[in-house]
Design an enzyme around this catalytic site. Sequence first.
Site, short mmCIF file in Angstrom:
data_model
loop_
_atom_site.label_atom_id
_atom_site.label_comp_id
_atom_site.label_asym_id
_atom_site.label_seq_id
_atom_site.Cartn_x
_atom_site.Cartn_y
_atom_site.Cartn_z
N CYS A 95 0.84 -1.20 0.00
CA CYS A 95 0.00 0.00 0.00
C CYS A 95 0.87 1.26 0.00
CB CYS A 95 -0.94 0.09 1.19
SG CYS A 95 -1.97 -1.34 1.41
N ARG A 133 3.28 0.49 -5.26
CA ARG A 133 3.17 -0.18 -3.96
C ARG A 133 1.86 -0.96 -3.82
NH1 ARG A 133 6.70 1.44 -0.33
NH2 ARG A 133 5.37 0.65 1.31
N TRP A 172 -2.90 -2.45 -1.63
CA TRP A 172 -2.56 -3.82 -2.01
C TRP A 172 -3.24 -4.69 -0.95
CZ3 TRP A 172 0.01 -8.08 0.06
CH2 TRP A 172 0.38 -9.08 -0.86
N ASN A 219 -0.84 1.62 6.07
CA ASN A 219 -0.06 0.64 5.32
C ASN A 219 0.54 -0.32 6.34
OD1 ASN A 219 3.27 0.88 3.89
ND2 ASN A 219 1.81 -0.76 3.68
N GLY A 220 0.31 -1.62 6.16
CA GLY A 220 0.86 -2.59 7.10
C GLY A 220 -0.21 -3.60 7.49
N GLU A 244 15.54 -16.70 -12.56
CA GLU A 244 15.15 -15.30 -12.71
C GLU A 244 14.37 -15.08 -14.01
OE1 GLU A 244 14.83 -12.89 -10.90
OE2 GLU A 244 14.90 -11.10 -12.13
N LYS A 300 10.57 -13.65 -14.17
CA LYS A 300 10.18 -12.45 -14.94
C LYS A 300 8.97 -12.77 -15.81
CE LYS A 300 11.69 -10.04 -13.14
NZ LYS A 300 12.59 -9.95 -12.05
N GLU A 352 5.72 -13.25 -13.76
CA GLU A 352 5.21 -12.03 -13.13
C GLU A 352 4.43 -11.14 -14.08
OE1 GLU A 352 9.14 -10.58 -11.69
OE2 GLU A 352 8.00 -10.09 -9.91
N HIS A 373 15.46 -35.56 -14.21
CA HIS A 373 14.93 -36.10 -12.95
C HIS A 373 13.47 -35.70 -12.74
CE1 HIS A 373 18.91 -37.50 -11.89
NE2 HIS A 373 19.36 -36.34 -12.31
N LYS A 404 5.55 -3.43 -5.66
CA LYS A 404 6.99 -3.29 -5.76
C LYS A 404 7.70 -3.54 -4.44
CE LYS A 404 10.70 -2.15 -7.98
NZ LYS A 404 11.16 -3.26 -8.83
C1 F6R Z 1 10.59 -9.68 -8.83
C2 F6R Z 1 10.60 -8.78 -7.72
C3 F6R Z 1 10.44 -9.34 -6.36
C4 F6R Z 1 11.45 -8.67 -5.42
C5 F6R Z 1 11.21 -9.14 -3.97
C6 F6R Z 1 12.24 -8.57 -3.04
O1 F6R Z 1 10.70 -9.03 -10.05
O2 F6R Z 1 10.75 -7.60 -7.89
O3 F6R Z 1 10.57 -10.71 -6.35
O4 F6R Z 1 12.73 -9.00 -5.83
O5 F6R Z 1 9.94 -8.75 -3.57
O6 F6R Z 1 12.22 -7.19 -3.06
P1 F6R Z 1 13.44 -6.34 -2.53
O7 F6R Z 1 14.59 -6.60 -3.39
O8 F6R Z 1 12.95 -4.93 -2.61
O9 F6R Z 1 13.68 -6.77 -1.11
#
Ligand code: F6R
Length: 616
Positions: free
Chosen positions: A2, A27, A76, A102-103, A489, A493, A496, A512, A611
């Site tokens: 949020c 957020r 969120w 937020n929280g 990774e 990507k 997501e 396996h 984010k």
């Molecule tokens: C994926 C992504 C998330 C963050 C994760 C950790 O694209 O952005 O998986 O990597 O939420 O976030 P940070 O690095 O901000 O602790």
Amino acid sequence: MCGIIGYLGYRDAYPILINGLKKLEYRGYDSSGIAVFYDNVYNLYKTKGRVHELEKKIFSCKKQVKGTTGIGHTRWATHGIPDDINAHPHVSNSNGIIMIHNGIIENYYAIKIILLKNGFTFKSKTDTEVLVNFIEYIKKENKFSLEKAVRISLNEVVGAYSIAVIEKSHPETIIIAKLGSPLSLGINNEEFFVASDPISFIDYTKNVLYLKDGEMAILKKGEKLDLRKIKDNHKLNPVIEKLKINLKEIEKGKYKHFMLKEIYEQPKTILDTLRGRLLIPEKIICIDGIESNKEIFLNAKSITIIACGTSWHASLIGEYLLEELTRIPVEVEYASEFRYRNPIIEKKDVIIVISQSGETADTLAALKLAKNKGAFVFGICNVVGSSIARNVDAGAYTHAGPEIGVASTKAFTAQITVLVLLALIIGKHRSTIDDFRYKFLCKELGSIPEKVDHALKMDDAIKKISQVYYNVDNLLYLGRGINFPVALEGALKLKEISYIHAEGYPAAEMKHGPIALIDENVPVVIIATRKGCYEKIIGNIQEIKARRGKVIAIINEGDIQVHLLADHVIEIPNISEILSPLITVVPLQLLAYQIAYIRGKNIDQPRNLAKSVTVE
Ligand code: F6R
């Protein structure tokens, strides 16, 4: 997660709140709302959906939103589905107190029971509505001021919060408080700006105060800031800092999406991470946070790296790098697992925490746990002044600039760059790398920005491949050695932002289990660069082809052998295997982007994601 925003001053609050919320949408973006105060009335608007939906709703009401005090929220969802009712701000039963949050209030249910017994009713499913009514209850029962009621209530709360509270009858005052979730306060003459992230008020002021956990502030029109401890009301001296964000960094410029801009920025961001730290002609590496704690690293019996998501993938690459170059054993942990399993940490153990945002709740909690047990904690963060950055013993910023796209890209390569520098410094001091290799790697590291730039030129080829596969339901990503985390990774990507199911595996693990999935409908993306188990990778490609699988291979320029085998190839420049993730990940980022783009997805704000994950 949020995002919260607040304004108290002399200008119209409405545009400040709306513009601020748009910058906070990273957020959370499943619902939003504002309350603007004028005399002793307020206008409250909230709606499911993004901030522009809120704007539309307000516009359709054909009412002018007047007032110089206001609060706003972009959500969120945690407690309760995203809808108009669960959207913030929330209002107390008497209609007298209005709050954004937020929280997570972990003991909200116990508090709710008390309130229900005392005749309170609830419209939403949120913990926030419980808290605002709890404040009202404490206030009325004890005839307290709002300020005191907020403080006493927060002392009963278990969980994390950043809140802004206003009383309808006193719109010249906003009370804000923080524990566990980020909260910053912008101060400009007679004005206060409250936000989860100062980027939302950077247009108005660069003077910022980052509230610390357990602090609250009373903001009154025309008066000086009053900062206090929530626990005992002790008065504190505010420390105002100057924000150092460049406005250009938070604009999309010529790009359609922030994610694409951030992928393309990588030659520059990697250079920024290296700037002043790698002196190429002299082959000298220097990072202050490491230099001043060199002995701790040199004497480390082991290193544990802790992170979440993409940062966790960077940590896995760090494990390969550090073990290879320093011969110190490294463990990598998910922050959320580490903190709940009574980990064995001894005094002076070395812990590295990695986080782009520096606010991830689980990483922050893991760091605090490690510190409490006496470990030395080194942080690798992107956001300057973030909670993790402020809590570690020492650290290095990644200097990648603000990352706005929810899917992390440039922060990932910047994290790996710092890990390479760290491994080279320690390896050199421990004499676990010989001088020749050290100098060679320094030189190659210096060439990475140019090579990433070269890899970006494959975008057109990647667009064509994306046209072929954008409609598949599943993809496999394979890599070996240090490129196995890159496969993870790449798969993350794609998941997501395109919502296609994808899994990453070490290439040899395919037989396996995952090989059972392979047929002509499950394409396999395989990192097949010439170094590191190349022959084995070729064997893996043969196995896929024998099962009619389609292969998209990331290869080094001029590699004929894989070219002849694979259905599609993406060529990237040659580099030492140990540095290759900095380049191999680039085509995977582009592939995810282009597929999501063709599928018409909301790339910068994928569904259900935010984010900065500030809830546990
Ligand atoms: C994926 C992504 C998330 C963050 C994760 C950790 O694209 O952005 O998986 O990597 O939420 O976030 P940070 O690095 O901000 O602790």
